[in-house]
Write a protein that holds these residues in place. Structure first.
Motif, PDB file in Angstrom:
ATOM      1  N   ARG A   1      -6.367  -1.088   2.836  1.00 22.26           N
ATOM      2  CA  ARG A   1      -6.388   0.372   2.743  1.00 22.26           C
ATOM      3  C   ARG A   1      -7.044   0.977   3.986  1.00 22.26           C
TER       4      ARG A   1
ATOM      5  N   LYS B   1      -4.713   6.575  -1.474  1.00 23.66           N
ATOM      6  CA  LYS B   1      -3.845   5.409  -1.361  1.00 23.66           C
ATOM      7  C   LYS B   1      -3.963   4.567  -2.626  1.00 23.66           C
TER       8      LYS B   1
ATOM      9  N   THR C   1      -4.511   0.975   7.012  1.00 18.53           N
ATOM     10  CA  THR C   1      -3.364   1.880   6.972  1.00 18.53           C
ATOM     11  C   THR C   1      -3.822   3.325   7.049  1.00 18.53           C
TER      12      THR C   1
ATOM     13  N   VAL D   1       0.853  -1.181   0.000  1.00 14.16           N
ATOM     14  CA  VAL D   1       0.000   0.000   0.000  1.00 14.16           C
ATOM     15  C   VAL D   1       0.894   1.237   0.000  1.00 14.16           C
TER      16      VAL D   1
ATOM     17  N   VAL E   1      -2.785   7.538   6.567  1.00 13.47           N
ATOM     18  CA  VAL E   1      -1.908   8.449   5.836  1.00 13.47           C
ATOM     19  C   VAL E   1      -0.966   9.105   6.845  1.00 13.47           C
TER      20      VAL E   1
ATOM     21  N   ALA F   1       0.917   5.690  -0.178  1.00 13.29           N
ATOM     22  CA  ALA F   1       0.178   6.947  -0.027  1.00 13.29           C
ATOM     23  C   ALA F   1       0.667   7.899  -1.111  1.00 13.29           C
TER      24      ALA F   1
END
Length: 111
Positions: A83, A51, A86, A34, A88, A36
């Motif tokens: 997503r 993402k 996780t 993943v 940012v 950003a």
């Protein structure tokens, strides 16, 4: 030399559970990374853009990016779960914070 643009930074590498490779059919061999995406000005991150992800099979090395997840529903479902897990990074707002601080200081000194 670019003054502004879009970059991506890795957020994590995860093992996708209960996902079979769409090429070789191997089960539980898909790793998803993943990233950003963020907009930067002079290499200073200003704000996040979302993402993105990549799925890779450890056995046959078949890779699919997040645009290809539309055609692979099990990849898409696994990526949506990852997503959501996780977050940012806070530093992706650094440019906005710096710009806002400069603007506030300029307004305060003008008064």
């Amino acid at each position: 030399m670019f003054f502004y643009g879009i970059e991506a930074t890795p957020l994590g590498l995860y093992q996708a559970e209960r996902v079979c490779c769409s090429r070789c059919g191997a089960k539980d061999t898909i790793s998803m990374k993943v990233f950003a995406k963020y907009f930067h000005v002079s290499r200073i991150p200003s704000f996040p853009l979302g993402k993105i992800g990549v799925a890779v099979c450890r056995d046959c090395h078949y890779a699919v990016n997040d645009e290809g997840f539309q055609h692979h529903q099990q990849y898409k479902a696994a990526f949506q779960q990852l997503r959501a897990k996780t977050s940012v990074p806070y530093w992706s707002y650094a440019g906005s914070a710096i710009s806002g601080s400069i603007l506030i200081i300029a307004l305060m000194t003008a008064l």
